[in-house]
Design a protein around this motif. Sequence first.
Motif, short mmCIF file in Angstrom:
data_model
loop_
_atom_site.label_atom_id
_atom_site.label_comp_id
_atom_site.label_asym_id
_atom_site.label_seq_id
_atom_site.Cartn_x
_atom_site.Cartn_y
_atom_site.Cartn_z
N ASP A 82 -1.72 3.48 -5.76
CA ASP A 82 -1.39 2.50 -6.85
C ASP A 82 -2.14 2.37 -7.92
N HIS A 134 3.08 -4.79 4.70
CA HIS A 134 3.69 -6.28 3.96
C HIS A 134 4.83 -5.96 2.98
N GLU A 135 5.68 -4.69 3.21
CA GLU A 135 6.72 -4.49 2.33
C GLU A 135 7.96 -5.29 2.90
N ARG A 136 7.88 -5.98 3.86
CA ARG A 136 9.10 -6.84 4.03
C ARG A 136 8.74 -8.30 3.35
N HIS A 160 0.40 -1.51 2.47
CA HIS A 160 1.51 -1.81 1.79
C HIS A 160 2.56 -1.57 2.63
N PHE A 161 2.68 -0.76 3.57
CA PHE A 161 3.63 -0.73 4.57
C PHE A 161 3.72 -1.92 5.27
#
Length: 709
Positions: A30, A66-68, A63-64
């Motif tokens: 990122d 917290h991606e929802r 990131h995965f």
Amino acid sequence: MEETPQSENPKLRDLEKNILKHEESAMTTDQGLKINDDHNSLKAGDRGPSLLEDFILREKITHFDHERIPERIVHARGSGAHGVFKLHESLNKYTKAKLFSEVGKEVPVFVRFSTVAGSKGSTDLARDVRGFSVKFYTEEGNYDLVGNNIPVFFIQDAMNFPDLVHAVKPEPHNEIPQAASAHDTFWDFISLMPESMHMIMWAMSDRGIPRSLRMMEGFGVHTFRFINENNQSTFVKFHWKPKLGVHSVVWDEAQKISGKDSDFHKRDLWNAIESGDFPEWELGVQLIAEEDEHKFDFDILDATKLIPESEVPVHLVGTMTLNRNPDNFFAETEQVAFHPGHLIPGIDFTNDPLLQGRLFSYTDTQLSRLGSPNFHEIPINRSINPIRNNQRDAHMRMQINKGAVSYHPNTIDGGCPFQAMMKDGGFHSHEERIDAKKIRNRSKSFMDHFSQARLFYNSQTKTEQQHIINALQFELSKVERPHIRENTVNQLTNIDLKMAQEVAKVLGIRVPENRVAPVNESKPAGADESHYASEVRDPKTKSDDALSIIKNVKNASKSRKIAFISIGNHTAEKLKSISNQLEEAGSKLKVVSSQLGSLKSREGHEVKVDETLFNTASVLYDAVIIGDESRSGKEILNNGKVKEFVMDAFNHCKPILVLSDSKTFIEEMGFPCCKNELKSAEELYIDTTTEGFLRSLSKHRHWDREELI
């Protein structure tokens, strides 16, 4: 011959471009760090433990994790598309909004359609209201027209909205049912709130199960205001009229589609745009002069009421075309944030108590769902008009504000950003005179709960009325508590006694012989009963054809999907002829057979098979052609899947074209209506010519066939 220098050698130049492109496409973190290995975590030896210092792994996993984001409380399941709005007739007599003043100008839009009650993972074909919200990216700022495919709502005051949603959502003790209103808590609430009866008629009608998102109307629901350059106010209701017309499915079909393809509407919209069949709607307005506010036999600020088109015609002023699918569902369709308070100069609110409550609710839910007051900086929500204000910081701030000043008034930055004059487009709220006491009450003019429900029911054809009765019978049959079923039926008697009696007959409850006085639990404790007593009277307008789908059918051939079923007993010439005629009418022919690959005609010509009898179903098509041209048609009907395919199409009133001998075909099918006598193809609304089939297709359905079933 001398070798061409690298810079001039076309092959080498292309290679250099590919290397550069490859470099630009390199995977990064990122923070822009190029990643050499995205498949293996950093370990202490080949088989050793993973190391905490692996910042690339941590970033990817975090990131995965917290991606929802929290899904919308209502309208969670949605589909979106980009497009343009073009004005054909200026409304500058009524509004100073440039959006509705400059003829011919194209304004970008993003539209989100949605079901209301279900979660993101529910089906597209639930019986439900559909959200229909449009974001206009104008030079004066973003304008959101937040609406539904039904012009009225269940409740009159936003105070009741949490109760309505709690009632229709899955019951809290067992989280059942999903995306369905057919259960006790919903109908318990409805049976005690007579103001919901008009909306119930719409939701139980065919409007609750549209054929396509492209084939449904949109409404702003509330009464808004237009404000012109002279600060004069005109009341306005917004309408979206689909150019394809309004079309529906039947309830049995809707349930089967949910099992065969729960993404039916989402896929239909996406595929139509990808193939260039851009959906179009005409924007219409109903305009009511300020002095005419009280001339109707209902209150125009009551969101459970509509203004009949026979009393105030809808004036069509522009066209919206959806011409591009989202590039990323989450970034656009999921993160788009609509708000009825996103206005531009020339448009303002009224004192509709449901609208007033929504103005608070939308901002509050966006903060919760998108995590920050900076949700307006997400690209899909970003205004094309530059943002200049003194708001600062908070989570996910993207705009970088320069300078020392973040307050107003100031001298350090020359007073900037400064307040805009009204003549320069500064928004100014309508100056409405108010002289009243603070009070928790409801206007007596809101107490007519049944006249427009009766208007809607009376405006339907016999077929549409029967569909409403069938829907009520189904929904209430799922209610386990008899007193809730009876309370609801009692409310229905105030709309139409015969309808209520038909519904009651199948529910195992007392069939009412007369109208039952309505129960109204929306009144405050200790309130004057007479003030909150529901009025029961006929509407001034007895019937309005605009409220019926069947009375307003447009040519339904365009963009329809037709199944051509064959097992190899068709002629290539006939198939080509039918395909060409359907293509001219705007329809798409799909060859369906026993297996994928290619299918040989009787002459030995090969045609590609699009779908098989095992991976598709009749409910996913608008009409069926039996391509077998043998005289008996028996061979193709020996396949049980074909029989099931045709029987579903017949029961769902869809056009059917039979190329074999129709009399023998009907005998072999054994339609339920023909057990004692053999009916002709004409009596069963089965076509035997391509011309007749095209006429049938343009009508959408043979609803009269329901009387045979």
